[in-house]
Design a protein around this motif. Structure first.
Motif, PDB file in Angstrom:
ATOM      1  N   MET A  67       5.282 -16.314 -22.248  1.00  0.00           N
ATOM      2  CA  MET A  67       6.182 -14.889 -22.807  1.00  0.00           C
ATOM      3  C   MET A  67       7.471 -14.488 -22.666  1.00  0.00           C
ATOM      4  O   MET A  67       7.703 -15.478 -21.708  1.00  0.00           O
ATOM      5  CB  MET A  67       4.866 -14.246 -21.684  1.00  0.00           C
ATOM      6  CG  MET A  67       2.958 -14.095 -22.406  1.00  0.00           C
ATOM      7  SD  MET A  67       2.811 -13.405 -23.679  1.00  0.00           S
ATOM      8  CE  MET A  67       2.990 -11.862 -23.653  1.00  0.00           C
ATOM      9  N   MET A  68       7.943 -14.377 -24.016  1.00  0.00           N
ATOM     10  CA  MET A  68       9.090 -14.551 -23.705  1.00  0.00           C
ATOM     11  C   MET A  68       9.247 -12.947 -23.213  1.00  0.00           C
ATOM     12  O   MET A  68       8.656 -11.726 -23.335  1.00  0.00           O
ATOM     13  CB  MET A  68       9.385 -13.661 -25.121  1.00  0.00           C
ATOM     14  CG  MET A  68       9.436 -15.195 -25.927  1.00  0.00           C
ATOM     15  SD  MET A  68      10.462 -15.005 -27.795  1.00  0.00           S
ATOM     16  CE  MET A  68      10.376 -16.936 -28.500  1.00  0.00           C
ATOM     17  N   ASP A  69      10.358 -12.440 -22.289  1.00  0.00           N
ATOM     18  CA  ASP A  69      11.008 -10.669 -21.702  1.00  0.00           C
ATOM     19  C   ASP A  69      11.564 -10.305 -22.647  1.00  0.00           C
ATOM     20  O   ASP A  69      11.985 -10.805 -24.377  1.00  0.00           O
ATOM     21  CB  ASP A  69      11.404 -11.568 -20.750  1.00  0.00           C
ATOM     22  CG  ASP A  69      13.033 -11.869 -20.459  1.00  0.00           C
ATOM     23  OD1 ASP A  69      13.551 -12.053 -22.127  1.00  0.00           O
ATOM     24  OD2 ASP A  69      13.121 -12.326 -19.830  1.00  0.00           O
ATOM     25  N   HIS A  70      12.053  -9.016 -22.516  1.00  0.00           N
ATOM     26  CA  HIS A  70      12.982  -8.101 -23.359  1.00  0.00           C
ATOM     27  C   HIS A  70      13.872  -8.811 -23.885  1.00  0.00           C
ATOM     28  O   HIS A  70      14.448  -8.996 -25.100  1.00  0.00           O
ATOM     29  CB  HIS A  70      13.079  -6.604 -22.797  1.00  0.00           C
ATOM     30  CG  HIS A  70      12.868  -5.720 -23.517  1.00  0.00           C
ATOM     31  ND1 HIS A  70      12.472  -5.135 -24.024  1.00  0.00           N
ATOM     32  CD2 HIS A  70      14.345  -4.610 -23.761  1.00  0.00           C
ATOM     33  CE1 HIS A  70      13.066  -4.047 -24.796  1.00  0.00           C
ATOM     34  NE2 HIS A  70      14.380  -4.096 -24.546  1.00  0.00           N
ATOM     35  N   LYS A  71      14.441  -9.473 -23.453  1.00  0.00           N
ATOM     36  CA  LYS A  71      15.910  -9.891 -23.240  1.00  0.00           C
ATOM     37  C   LYS A  71      15.924 -10.555 -24.517  1.00  0.00           C
ATOM     38  O   LYS A  71      16.719 -10.766 -25.226  1.00  0.00           O
ATOM     39  CB  LYS A  71      16.332 -10.647 -21.997  1.00  0.00           C
ATOM     40  CG  LYS A  71      17.920 -10.664 -22.323  1.00  0.00           C
ATOM     41  CD  LYS A  71      19.086 -11.569 -21.568  1.00  0.00           C
ATOM     42  CE  LYS A  71      20.047 -11.546 -21.411  1.00  0.00           C
ATOM     43  NZ  LYS A  71      20.837 -12.452 -20.259  1.00  0.00           N
ATOM     44  N   GLU A  72      14.872 -11.608 -24.186  1.00  0.00           N
ATOM     45  CA  GLU A  72      14.357 -12.800 -24.954  1.00  0.00           C
ATOM     46  C   GLU A  72      14.612 -11.964 -26.405  1.00  0.00           C
ATOM     47  O   GLU A  72      15.017 -12.849 -27.978  1.00  0.00           O
ATOM     48  CB  GLU A  72      13.776 -13.422 -25.288  1.00  0.00           C
ATOM     49  CG  GLU A  72      14.416 -14.753 -23.569  1.00  0.00           C
ATOM     50  CD  GLU A  72      13.228 -15.158 -23.281  1.00  0.00           C
ATOM     51  OE1 GLU A  72      13.001 -16.858 -22.744  1.00  0.00           O
ATOM     52  OE2 GLU A  72      11.826 -15.430 -23.174  1.00  0.00           O
ATOM     53  N   ILE A  73      13.494 -10.908 -26.962  1.00  0.00           N
ATOM     54  CA  ILE A  73      12.925 -10.930 -28.034  1.00  0.00           C
ATOM     55  C   ILE A  73      14.546 -10.391 -28.620  1.00  0.00           C
ATOM     56  O   ILE A  73      13.840 -10.155 -30.053  1.00  0.00           O
ATOM     57  CB  ILE A  73      11.902  -9.415 -27.865  1.00  0.00           C
ATOM     58  CG1 ILE A  73      10.204 -10.222 -27.360  1.00  0.00           C
ATOM     59  CG2 ILE A  73      11.583  -8.846 -29.184  1.00  0.00           C
ATOM     60  CD1 ILE A  73       9.693 -11.674 -28.398  1.00  0.00           C
ATOM     61  N   LEU A  74      15.020  -9.393 -27.946  1.00  0.00           N
ATOM     62  CA  LEU A  74      16.029  -8.621 -28.252  1.00  0.00           C
ATOM     63  C   LEU A  74      16.821  -9.992 -28.943  1.00  0.00           C
ATOM     64  O   LEU A  74      17.863  -9.244 -30.444  1.00  0.00           O
ATOM     65  CB  LEU A  74      16.905  -8.358 -27.227  1.00  0.00           C
ATOM     66  CG  LEU A  74      16.189  -6.406 -27.133  1.00  0.00           C
ATOM     67  CD1 LEU A  74      17.273  -6.224 -26.116  1.00  0.00           C
ATOM     68  CD2 LEU A  74      16.077  -5.453 -28.227  1.00  0.00           C
ATOM     69  N   GLU A  75      17.044 -10.602 -28.484  1.00  0.00           N
ATOM     70  CA  GLU A  75      17.858 -11.856 -29.243  1.00  0.00           C
ATOM     71  C   GLU A  75      17.720 -12.302 -30.296  1.00  0.00           C
ATOM     72  O   GLU A  75      17.852 -12.847 -31.088  1.00  0.00           O
ATOM     73  CB  GLU A  75      18.057 -12.916 -27.541  1.00  0.00           C
ATOM     74  CG  GLU A  75      18.898 -12.917 -26.982  1.00  0.00           C
ATOM     75  CD  GLU A  75      19.508 -13.634 -25.885  1.00  0.00           C
ATOM     76  OE1 GLU A  75      18.229 -14.716 -25.527  1.00  0.00           O
ATOM     77  OE2 GLU A  75      20.258 -13.478 -24.337  1.00  0.00           O
ATOM     78  N   LEU A  76      16.044 -12.683 -30.489  1.00  0.00           N
ATOM     79  CA  LEU A  76      15.094 -13.648 -31.552  1.00  0.00           C
ATOM     80  C   LEU A  76      15.523 -12.437 -32.895  1.00  0.00           C
ATOM     81  O   LEU A  76      14.851 -12.292 -33.708  1.00  0.00           O
ATOM     82  CB  LEU A  76      14.221 -13.079 -31.266  1.00  0.00           C
ATOM     83  CG  LEU A  76      14.107 -14.718 -30.377  1.00  0.00           C
ATOM     84  CD1 LEU A  76      12.412 -15.320 -30.064  1.00  0.00           C
ATOM     85  CD2 LEU A  76      14.539 -16.265 -31.222  1.00  0.00           C
TER      86      LEU A  76
END
Length: 255
Positions: free
Chosen positions: A1-10
């Protein structure tokens, strides 16, 4: 599962549809439940679409051909300065030619950019294909419209029309949350024989529009606007069968 920060980067790659299937699905799952990321995605998509719409188009002036012609080498009576004139004029001609090529290249880039509607069409097809590849057609699997419709309560800021079309050969199989055009949308799943049909619905800002059929990547699509809602139907059904489906939806929704 990706965290919030990783999603923003994608998100930037997601806006440009450059992610692989697993990352794309992870972003979509996160977007379905994160209002902050939904707003960020909507802003990034709005900027992307706005830039493409506002991309400059340079039209060469009519006088440019005359200027290029005038800069080409001319016959001179005096051989000595002819060499200098030849070099200077050909230098100017080369610069002018490069300028023309730059203008043509810029215009080609602009004209090659997909319109917002074309981009949305590709997005609809991509979401349909992903729902098939990930075997995730429905978040709520039910043939009962009175089960599927209430399931969307609290998940969307609108109530999608859910109709029973089993008697006409298009049984309801369920629904799910999806994400299109920078917003959460309802995806209703129907089937005709063994062919799944995704019917995407969300509020429209435009006036009613008659169905418009298209084909992309071997899939048939029909888009129309009715009663303040945008409808997109997509399937690998034959064009005439999807047309029958659309007419049935219109008839049932219009009752």
């Amino acid at each position: 599962m990706m965290d919030h920060k990783e999603i923003l980067e994608l998100l930037p790659a997601y806006v440009d549809q450059e992610l692989g299937l697993s990352d794309m699905l992870a972003v979509e799952r996160h977007l379905a439940g994160c209002a902050d990321c939904q707003r960020e995605y909507a802003e990034q998509r709005s900027v992307s679409v706005g830039l493409k719409k506002a991309a400059p188009y340079f039209e060469a002036p009519a006088s440019l051909a005359q200027r290029i012609s005038a800069s080409l080498p001319q016959e001179q009576l005096n051989p000595a300065p002819r060499y200098r004139s030849w070099s200077f004029n050909w230098l100017n001609a080369g610069i002018a030619t490069l300028s023309v090529l730059a203008i043509v290249w810029s215009a080609g880039l602009y004209l090659g950019l997909p319109s917002a509607q074309e981009q949305l069409t590709e997005e609809v097809v991509s979401n349909h294909v992903r729902s098939l590849q990930a075997n995730h057609l429905a978040d709520v699997a039910s043939s009962d419209q009175h089960t599927v419709k209430p399931w969307f309560n609290g998940k969307l800021n609108f109530s999608p029309p859910v109709v029973d079309m089993a008697p006409q050969g298009f049984p309801l199989e369920g629904g799910r949350l999806d994400y299109l055009d920078g917003r959460p949308v309802a995806a209703l799943v129907y089937r005709h024989n063994k062919h799944p049909i995704n019917l995407f619905i969300w509020p429209s800002t435009g006036k009613d529009a008659a169905p418009r059929a298209q084909e992309r990547q071997g899939y048939h699509l029909v888009h129309w606007v009715f009663g303040g809602m945008d409808y997109w139907a997509v399937s690998d059904l034959a064009a005439n069968e999807l047309d029958d489906f659309v007419k049935t939806v219109q008839s049932e929704v219009g009752k």
